[in-house]
Design a protein around this motif. Structure first.
Motif, PDB file in Angstrom:
ATOM      1  N   ILE A 185      16.563  -6.386 -18.999  1.00  0.00           N
ATOM      2  CA  ILE A 185      15.929  -7.527 -18.347  1.00  0.00           C
ATOM      3  C   ILE A 185      15.805  -8.686 -19.342  1.00  0.00           C
ATOM      4  O   ILE A 185      15.162  -8.543 -20.385  1.00  0.00           O
ATOM      5  N   TRP A 186      16.425  -9.791 -19.023  1.00  0.00           N
ATOM      6  CA  TRP A 186      16.280 -11.017 -19.784  1.00  0.00           C
ATOM      7  C   TRP A 186      15.625 -12.067 -18.890  1.00  0.00           C
ATOM      8  O   TRP A 186      15.907 -12.150 -17.694  1.00  0.00           O
ATOM      9  N   PHE A 187      14.752 -12.875 -19.463  1.00  0.00           N
ATOM     10  CA  PHE A 187      14.112 -13.914 -18.652  1.00  0.00           C
ATOM     11  C   PHE A 187      13.725 -15.089 -19.539  1.00  0.00           C
ATOM     12  O   PHE A 187      13.609 -14.965 -20.769  1.00  0.00           O
ATOM     13  N   GLY A 188      13.501 -16.201 -18.900  1.00  0.00           N
ATOM     14  CA  GLY A 188      13.089 -17.397 -19.618  1.00  0.00           C
ATOM     15  C   GLY A 188      12.554 -18.444 -18.663  1.00  0.00           C
ATOM     16  O   GLY A 188      12.876 -18.455 -17.466  1.00  0.00           O
ATOM     17  N   ILE A 189      11.706 -19.319 -19.170  1.00  0.00           N
ATOM     18  CA  ILE A 189      11.127 -20.398 -18.373  1.00  0.00           C
ATOM     19  C   ILE A 189      10.928 -21.613 -19.262  1.00  0.00           C
ATOM     20  O   ILE A 189      10.607 -21.492 -20.448  1.00  0.00           O
ATOM     21  N   ASN A 190      11.154 -22.769 -18.682  1.00  0.00           N
ATOM     22  CA  ASN A 190      10.972 -24.024 -19.404  1.00  0.00           C
ATOM     23  C   ASN A 190      10.333 -25.031 -18.448  1.00  0.00           C
ATOM     24  O   ASN A 190      10.793 -25.194 -17.313  1.00  0.00           O
ATOM     25  N   THR A 191       9.276 -25.695 -18.893  1.00  0.00           N
ATOM     26  CA  THR A 191       8.595 -26.656 -18.028  1.00  0.00           C
ATOM     27  C   THR A 191       8.145 -27.879 -18.814  1.00  0.00           C
ATOM     28  O   THR A 191       7.793 -27.776 -19.994  1.00  0.00           O
ATOM     29  N   ALA A 205      13.795 -21.779 -14.588  1.00  0.00           N
ATOM     30  CA  ALA A 205      13.603 -20.402 -15.035  1.00  0.00           C
ATOM     31  C   ALA A 205      14.856 -19.598 -14.729  1.00  0.00           C
ATOM     32  O   ALA A 205      15.645 -19.945 -13.842  1.00  0.00           O
ATOM     33  N   PHE A 206      15.038 -18.513 -15.481  1.00  0.00           N
ATOM     34  CA  PHE A 206      16.149 -17.619 -15.202  1.00  0.00           C
ATOM     35  C   PHE A 206      15.707 -16.167 -15.354  1.00  0.00           C
ATOM     36  O   PHE A 206      14.770 -15.851 -16.087  1.00  0.00           O
ATOM     37  N   LEU A 207      16.382 -15.300 -14.644  1.00  0.00           N
ATOM     38  CA  LEU A 207      16.150 -13.862 -14.727  1.00  0.00           C
ATOM     39  C   LEU A 207      17.507 -13.171 -14.670  1.00  0.00           C
ATOM     40  O   LEU A 207      18.289 -13.409 -13.742  1.00  0.00           O
ATOM     41  N   THR A 208      17.779 -12.328 -15.652  1.00  0.00           N
ATOM     42  CA  THR A 208      19.037 -11.590 -15.713  1.00  0.00           C
ATOM     43  C   THR A 208      18.745 -10.108 -15.696  1.00  0.00           C
ATOM     44  O   THR A 208      17.960  -9.612 -16.521  1.00  0.00           O
ATOM     45  N   LEU A 209      19.355  -9.395 -14.767  1.00  0.00           N
ATOM     46  CA  LEU A 209      19.228  -7.946 -14.673  1.00  0.00           C
ATOM     47  C   LEU A 209      20.567  -7.319 -15.055  1.00  0.00           C
ATOM     48  O   LEU A 209      21.577  -7.522 -14.365  1.00  0.00           O
ATOM     49  N   ASN A 210      20.563  -6.588 -16.135  1.00  0.00           N
ATOM     50  CA  ASN A 210      21.769  -5.920 -16.614  1.00  0.00           C
ATOM     51  C   ASN A 210      21.738  -4.463 -16.132  1.00  0.00           C
ATOM     52  O   ASN A 210      21.167  -3.595 -16.789  1.00  0.00           O
ATOM     53  N   PHE A 211      22.348  -4.218 -14.994  1.00  0.00           N
ATOM     54  CA  PHE A 211      22.331  -2.864 -14.432  1.00  0.00           C
ATOM     55  C   PHE A 211      23.152  -1.898 -15.281  1.00  0.00           C
ATOM     56  O   PHE A 211      22.740  -0.769 -15.555  1.00  0.00           O
ATOM     57  N   THR A 212      24.317  -2.357 -15.701  1.00  0.00           N
ATOM     58  CA  THR A 212      25.198  -1.622 -16.601  1.00  0.00           C
ATOM     59  C   THR A 212      25.840  -2.650 -17.524  1.00  0.00           C
ATOM     60  O   THR A 212      25.714  -3.862 -17.295  1.00  0.00           O
ATOM     61  N   PRO A 213      26.541  -2.216 -18.554  1.00  0.00           N
ATOM     62  CA  PRO A 213      27.232  -3.207 -19.398  1.00  0.00           C
ATOM     63  C   PRO A 213      28.210  -4.087 -18.624  1.00  0.00           C
ATOM     64  O   PRO A 213      28.514  -5.203 -19.050  1.00  0.00           O
ATOM     65  N   ALA A 214      28.686  -3.602 -17.471  1.00  0.00           N
ATOM     66  CA  ALA A 214      29.667  -4.373 -16.709  1.00  0.00           C
ATOM     67  C   ALA A 214      29.070  -5.098 -15.513  1.00  0.00           C
ATOM     68  O   ALA A 214      29.620  -6.102 -15.053  1.00  0.00           O
ATOM     69  N   ARG A 246      26.014  -7.211 -13.636  1.00  0.00           N
ATOM     70  CA  ARG A 246      24.878  -8.076 -13.988  1.00  0.00           C
ATOM     71  C   ARG A 246      24.528  -8.977 -12.809  1.00  0.00           C
ATOM     72  O   ARG A 246      25.394  -9.469 -12.100  1.00  0.00           O
ATOM     73  N   LEU A 247      23.200  -9.190 -12.626  1.00  0.00           N
ATOM     74  CA  LEU A 247      22.692 -10.160 -11.648  1.00  0.00           C
ATOM     75  C   LEU A 247      21.934 -11.244 -12.403  1.00  0.00           C
ATOM     76  O   LEU A 247      20.951 -10.969 -13.089  1.00  0.00           O
ATOM     77  N   HIS A 248      22.407 -12.479 -12.271  1.00  0.00           N
ATOM     78  CA  HIS A 248      21.805 -13.606 -12.987  1.00  0.00           C
ATOM     79  C   HIS A 248      21.292 -14.620 -11.977  1.00  0.00           C
ATOM     80  O   HIS A 248      22.053 -15.113 -11.140  1.00  0.00           O
ATOM     81  N   THR A 249      19.996 -14.935 -12.041  1.00  0.00           N
ATOM     82  CA  THR A 249      19.366 -15.848 -11.086  1.00  0.00           C
ATOM     83  C   THR A 249      18.684 -16.984 -11.831  1.00  0.00           C
ATOM     84  O   THR A 249      17.982 -16.757 -12.825  1.00  0.00           O
ATOM     85  N   THR A 250      18.884 -18.212 -11.355  1.00  0.00           N
ATOM     86  CA  THR A 250      18.218 -19.387 -11.915  1.00  0.00           C
ATOM     87  C   THR A 250      17.514 -20.149 -10.794  1.00  0.00           C
ATOM     88  O   THR A 250      17.974 -20.163  -9.651  1.00  0.00           O
ATOM     89  N   VAL A 251      16.417 -20.779 -11.134  1.00  0.00           N
ATOM     90  CA  VAL A 251      15.659 -21.577 -10.175  1.00  0.00           C
ATOM     91  C   VAL A 251      15.156 -22.833 -10.879  1.00  0.00           C
ATOM     92  O   VAL A 251      14.821 -22.797 -12.077  1.00  0.00           O
ATOM     93  N   GLY A 252      15.127 -23.938 -10.163  1.00  0.00           N
ATOM     94  CA  GLY A 252      14.647 -25.193 -10.725  1.00  0.00           C
ATOM     95  C   GLY A 252      13.851 -25.986  -9.705  1.00  0.00           C
ATOM     96  O   GLY A 252      14.194 -26.004  -8.524  1.00  0.00           O
ATOM     97  N   VAL A 253      12.783 -26.628 -10.161  1.00  0.00           N
ATOM     98  CA  VAL A 253      11.918 -27.433  -9.289  1.00  0.00           C
ATOM     99  C   VAL A 253      11.573 -28.735 -10.019  1.00  0.00           C
ATOM    100  O   VAL A 253      11.171 -28.714 -11.182  1.00  0.00           O
ATOM    101  N   ASP A 254      11.739 -29.843  -9.324  1.00  0.00           N
ATOM    102  CA  ASP A 254      11.372 -31.161  -9.856  1.00  0.00           C
ATOM    103  C   ASP A 254      10.400 -31.797  -8.862  1.00  0.00           C
ATOM    104  O   ASP A 254      10.779 -32.118  -7.734  1.00  0.00           O
ATOM    105  N   PHE A 255       9.144 -31.981  -9.274  1.00  0.00           N
ATOM    106  CA  PHE A 255       8.104 -32.539  -8.406  1.00  0.00           C
ATOM    107  C   PHE A 255       7.611 -33.853  -8.993  1.00  0.00           C
ATOM    108  O   PHE A 255       7.263 -33.918 -10.182  1.00  0.00           O
ATOM    109  N   GLN A 256       7.572 -34.901  -8.158  1.00  0.00           N
ATOM    110  CA  GLN A 256       7.088 -36.210  -8.587  1.00  0.00           C
ATOM    111  C   GLN A 256       6.083 -36.745  -7.571  1.00  0.00           C
ATOM    112  O   GLN A 256       6.312 -36.665  -6.362  1.00  0.00           O
TER     113      GLN A 256
END
Length: 202
Positions: free
Chosen positions: A55-61, A117-126, A128-138
């Motif tokens: 499991i890899w993840f990250g967030i930036n705001t 933000a992103f979330l990566t699920l490495n089920f096996t070495p081959a 992978r599920l990689h998801t990214t999401v972004g929100v811009d609020f003004q």
């Protein structure tokens, strides 16, 4: 005379598998005109972790707030006519051609947050599920005040104009991928992607 001040701070940690960073910024710009000036606040935060091999993840705001007061340079939205400001001089002593300007204010506030933000699920070495999401609020708001000394201002608690807008943009993208080397220098890469984009403006 006018005075400008700037203050900032930051805390960070950089490592191979986990890193984070937090920063803050404040700036004040004074002005020579009464009731004028600006303030800006900005906060940033980021976190990324690859400590777990599955499991890899990250967030930036980034969050910001800007406030500007500029009565000296205003185009007077909703400016009352001379006839209007002289309607009730017996009840409002400042109901004159210049009285409505006495306590005039023009204030703007701008809020904005941008988050990804992103979330990566490495089920096996081959596989992978990689998801990214972004929100811009003004959120932008502007208020012009004529003060309570005139009938025009008193009728609306001093506010002559209120202008606001809200903008929201968002996106979501998810990719499922599978990789396989069927020879030493040949790679087969299969992937399926789903993506959602949207926005709202009020």
């Amino acid at each position: 005379a006018s005075l400008t001040t700037t203050n900032s701070f930051g805390v960070s940690k950089l490592a191979d598998k986990t890193s984070y960073r937090f920063t803050g910024y404040y700036r004040h710009n004074g002005a020579m005109v009464d009731n004028s000036g600006s303030n800006q606040f900005t906060l940033t935060a980021s976190l990324e972790s690859r400590a777990n091999p599955y499991i890899w993840f990250g967030i930036n705001t980034i969050a910001s707030l800007g406030m500007i007061a500029s009565p000296g340079t205003t185009a007077y939205y909703g400016k009352p006519s001379t006839m209007l400001v002289k309607r009730f001089p017996e009840f409002f002593t400042e109901d004159t051609a210049d009285g409505w300007k006495k306590d005039f204010d023009d204030d703007s506030k701008d809020y904005r947050t941008v988050t990804s933000a992103f979330l990566t699920l490495n089920f096996t070495p081959a596989l992978r599920l990689h998801t990214t999401v972004g929100v811009d609020f003004q959120d932008n708001r502007r208020a012009i005040w004529y003060g309570n000394g005139t009938s025009f201002g008193a009728a609306s608690n001093g506010a002559a104009s209120n202008i606001s807008s809200v903008l929201l943009n968002y996106n979501l993208r998810s990719e499922l991928s599978w990789k396989h080397y069927f020879t030493e220098d040949h790679l087969l890469n299969l992937s399926a992607v789903a993506e959602v984009l949207g926005n709202s403006n009020k």
